[in-house]
Scaffold this motif. Structure first.
Motif, PDB file in Angstrom:
ATOM      1  N   ALA A 187      -4.384   5.623  -2.915  1.00  0.00           N
ATOM      2  CA  ALA A 187      -3.412   6.531  -2.296  1.00  0.00           C
ATOM      3  C   ALA A 187      -2.570   5.815  -1.248  1.00  0.00           C
ATOM      4  N   ALA A 188      -3.170   4.841  -0.552  1.00  0.00           N
ATOM      5  CA  ALA A 188      -2.445   4.105   0.487  1.00  0.00           C
ATOM      6  C   ALA A 188      -1.270   3.318  -0.084  1.00  0.00           C
ATOM      7  N   LEU A 189      -1.319   3.020  -1.392  1.00  0.00           N
ATOM      8  CA  LEU A 189      -0.222   2.298  -2.041  1.00  0.00           C
ATOM      9  C   LEU A 189       0.777   3.243  -2.696  1.00  0.00           C
ATOM     10  N   GLY A 190       0.581   4.548  -2.499  1.00  0.00           N
ATOM     11  CA  GLY A 190       1.553   5.521  -2.981  1.00  0.00           C
ATOM     12  C   GLY A 190       1.200   6.222  -4.281  1.00  0.00           C
ATOM     13  N   HIS A 191      -0.019   6.011  -4.803  1.00  0.00           N
ATOM     14  CA  HIS A 191      -0.394   6.599  -6.085  1.00  0.00           C
ATOM     15  C   HIS A 191      -1.009   7.992  -5.913  1.00  0.00           C
ATOM     16  N   ASP A 192      -0.943   8.770  -6.962  1.00  0.00           N
ATOM     17  CA  ASP A 192      -1.519  10.113  -6.979  1.00  0.00           C
ATOM     18  C   ASP A 192      -3.001   9.975  -7.332  1.00  0.00           C
ATOM     19  N   ALA A 193      -3.814   9.707  -6.323  1.00  0.00           N
ATOM     20  CA  ALA A 193      -5.219   9.372  -6.537  1.00  0.00           C
ATOM     21  C   ALA A 193      -6.138  10.553  -6.229  1.00  0.00           C
ATOM     22  N   TRP A 194      -7.065  10.776  -7.134  1.00  0.00           N
ATOM     23  CA  TRP A 194      -8.047  11.848  -7.005  1.00  0.00           C
ATOM     24  C   TRP A 194      -9.446  11.273  -7.181  1.00  0.00           C
ATOM     25  N   SER A 195     -10.409  11.876  -6.491  1.00  0.00           N
ATOM     26  CA  SER A 195     -11.809  11.527  -6.706  1.00  0.00           C
ATOM     27  C   SER A 195     -12.527  12.717  -7.322  1.00  0.00           C
ATOM     28  N   CYS A 196     -13.679  12.439  -7.921  1.00  0.00           N
ATOM     29  CA  CYS A 196     -14.467  13.490  -8.567  1.00  0.00           C
ATOM     30  C   CYS A 196     -15.943  13.134  -8.432  1.00  0.00           C
ATOM     31  N   ASP A 197     -16.750  14.113  -8.060  1.00  0.00           N
ATOM     32  CA  ASP A 197     -18.180  13.878  -7.918  1.00  0.00           C
ATOM     33  C   ASP A 197     -18.894  15.226  -7.949  1.00  0.00           C
ATOM     34  N   LEU A 198     -20.199  15.187  -8.182  1.00  0.00           N
ATOM     35  CA  LEU A 198     -20.974  16.423  -8.120  1.00  0.00           C
ATOM     36  C   LEU A 198     -21.109  16.909  -6.677  1.00  0.00           C
ATOM     37  N   LYS A 217      -7.849  16.225  -2.354  1.00  0.00           N
ATOM     38  CA  LYS A 217      -7.612  15.463  -3.586  1.00  0.00           C
ATOM     39  C   LYS A 217      -8.961  15.063  -4.196  1.00  0.00           C
ATOM     40  N   HIS A 218      -9.898  15.989  -4.148  1.00  0.00           N
ATOM     41  CA  HIS A 218     -11.250  15.744  -4.662  1.00  0.00           C
ATOM     42  C   HIS A 218     -11.670  16.912  -5.534  1.00  0.00           C
ATOM     43  N   ILE A 219     -12.247  16.599  -6.687  1.00  0.00           N
ATOM     44  CA  ILE A 219     -12.705  17.610  -7.639  1.00  0.00           C
ATOM     45  C   ILE A 219     -14.230  17.585  -7.673  1.00  0.00           C
ATOM     46  N   VAL A 220     -14.841  18.719  -7.414  1.00  0.00           N
ATOM     47  CA  VAL A 220     -16.300  18.821  -7.465  1.00  0.00           C
ATOM     48  C   VAL A 220     -16.707  19.244  -8.875  1.00  0.00           C
ATOM     49  N   GLY A 221     -17.467  18.387  -9.556  1.00  0.00           N
ATOM     50  CA  GLY A 221     -17.892  18.704 -10.910  1.00  0.00           C
ATOM     51  C   GLY A 221     -18.171  17.456 -11.718  1.00  0.00           C
ATOM     52  N   PRO A 244     -19.362  17.381  -2.725  1.00  0.00           N
ATOM     53  CA  PRO A 244     -18.039  17.552  -2.119  1.00  0.00           C
ATOM     54  C   PRO A 244     -17.590  16.273  -1.437  1.00  0.00           C
ATOM     55  N   ALA A 245     -16.305  16.168  -1.172  1.00  0.00           N
ATOM     56  CA  ALA A 245     -15.751  14.978  -0.533  1.00  0.00           C
ATOM     57  C   ALA A 245     -16.253  14.861   0.899  1.00  0.00           C
ATOM     58  N   GLU A 246     -16.730  13.685   1.244  1.00  0.00           N
ATOM     59  CA  GLU A 246     -17.221  13.440   2.594  1.00  0.00           C
ATOM     60  C   GLU A 246     -16.099  13.568   3.613  1.00  0.00           C
ATOM     61  N   ASP A 247     -14.860  13.177   3.209  1.00  0.00           N
ATOM     62  CA  ASP A 247     -13.727  13.250   4.133  1.00  0.00           C
ATOM     63  C   ASP A 247     -12.972  14.580   4.022  1.00  0.00           C
ATOM     64  N   ILE A 302      -4.372   8.401 -10.742  1.00  0.00           N
ATOM     65  CA  ILE A 302      -5.623   7.651 -10.669  1.00  0.00           C
ATOM     66  C   ILE A 302      -6.783   8.623 -10.513  1.00  0.00           C
ATOM     67  N   LEU A 303      -7.817   8.434 -11.319  1.00  0.00           N
ATOM     68  CA  LEU A 303      -9.040   9.225 -11.176  1.00  0.00           C
ATOM     69  C   LEU A 303     -10.175   8.291 -10.786  1.00  0.00           C
ATOM     70  N   VAL A 304     -10.785   8.566  -9.649  1.00  0.00           N
ATOM     71  CA  VAL A 304     -11.940   7.796  -9.185  1.00  0.00           C
ATOM     72  C   VAL A 304     -13.169   8.684  -9.343  1.00  0.00           C
ATOM     73  N   ALA A 305     -13.970   8.380 -10.338  1.00  0.00           N
ATOM     74  CA  ALA A 305     -15.118   9.223 -10.668  1.00  0.00           C
ATOM     75  C   ALA A 305     -16.373   8.751  -9.948  1.00  0.00           C
ATOM     76  N   CYS A 306     -17.303   9.675  -9.781  1.00  0.00           N
ATOM     77  CA  CYS A 306     -18.608   9.372  -9.166  1.00  0.00           C
ATOM     78  C   CYS A 306     -18.438   8.796  -7.769  1.00  0.00           C
ATOM     79  N   GLU A 307     -17.538   9.378  -6.995  1.00  0.00           N
ATOM     80  CA  GLU A 307     -17.322   8.940  -5.609  1.00  0.00           C
ATOM     81  C   GLU A 307     -17.167  10.157  -4.708  1.00  0.00           C
ATOM     82  N   PHE A 308     -18.006  10.247  -3.682  1.00  0.00           N
ATOM     83  CA  PHE A 308     -17.889  11.325  -2.703  1.00  0.00           C
ATOM     84  C   PHE A 308     -17.324  10.826  -1.375  1.00  0.00           C
ATOM     85  N   SER A 309     -17.346   9.486  -1.169  1.00  0.00           N
ATOM     86  CA  SER A 309     -16.904   8.937   0.116  1.00  0.00           C
ATOM     87  C   SER A 309     -15.389   8.884   0.255  1.00  0.00           C
TER      88      SER A 309
END
Length: 228
Positions: free
Chosen positions: A22-33, A42-46, A35-38, A7-14
């Motif tokens: 991820a809580a359901l067991g998936h390989d979830a990543w976020s991406c935003d310009l 599993k967050h990509i900056v860009g 950095p991850a607030e938490d 799973i890719l969650v784009a435009c999310e820093f929170s």
């Protein structure tokens, strides 16, 4: 669906939507310009456009820039005709900068919509006619949902453009307060936020109940026996 999805969650820093999947067991990543607030690893900056071809199963674009695409922004893009200078521009802005911002917002939306990913959801308000004329014919009208459909006592009309995914079904619909009452004003918290440096970021935050509904209805819990 019982297999783990990428799973890719784009435009999310929170990380709100990423954590729901991820809580359901998936390989979830976020991406935003930003950095991850938490501070998740599993967050990509860009720019998400650089990783859309990396083998994702589901793309959720949580809050892409929409200032020039939504209906409230139309007045800045058209005088007489289509994409002509308005009579007045925002303070400190040029017509060229407004066009560039519109073009980049549109390119981000279309790039995500056309990504080689089977399931796509893009959060964006109902677009004005200038933007819609430049969208692929395959883009439908958005499904409009509200936080109070998912247990949050708030108003924030949220548009979901869906490809390969079912419409989101309410999970915990709250009775609405009387218009004009103190409770009704509290439900309009998002729109009543005072101006400030962090106003845009705070208004863009996703509601956990809505994120949980997306994860459950669009991916479901992973069956550990399927990946054992």
């Amino acid at each position: 669906m019982n297999q783990s999805l990428r799973i890719l969650v784009a435009c999310e820093f929170s990380g709100t939507v990423r954590r729901a999947f991820a809580a359901l067991g998936h390989d979830a990543w976020s991406c935003d310009l930003l950095p991850a607030e938490d501070r998740s690893n599993k967050h990509i900056v860009g720019d998400v456009r650089g990783i859309l071809n990396d083998g994702w199963d589901l793309l959720m674009v949580a809050h892409p820039p929409c200032t020039r695409l939504c209906r409230s922004g139309r007045r800045w893009l058209s005088g007489a005709g289509d994409m002509t200078p308005p009579k007045k521009l925002p303070i400190g802005r040029t017509w060229e900068s407004m066009k560039e911002e519109f073009a980049d917002g549109l390119d981000l939306f279309v790039s995500c919509w056309n990504a080689p990913i089977e399931r796509v959801a893009i959060e964006n308000p109902e677009m004005h006619d200038i933007a819609r004329r430049r969208l692929p014919m395959s883009v439908p009208r958005p499904q409009m949902v509200q936080p109070h459909w998912f247990g949050h006592p708030e108003y924030k009309s949220t548009g979901l453009y869906l490809r390969g995914l079912p419409r989101l079904v309410p999970t915990d619909q709250l009775p609405e307060p009387e218009k004009g009452s103190g409770e009704w004003k509290a439900w309009n918290r998002v729109w009543r936020m005072p101006p400030g440096a962090n106003r845009g970021h705070e208004r863009s935050r996703f509601f956990p109940g809505m994120a949980a509904a997306m994860a459950m209805q669009w991916a479901g819990p992973v069956d550990e026996r399927a990946v054992a």
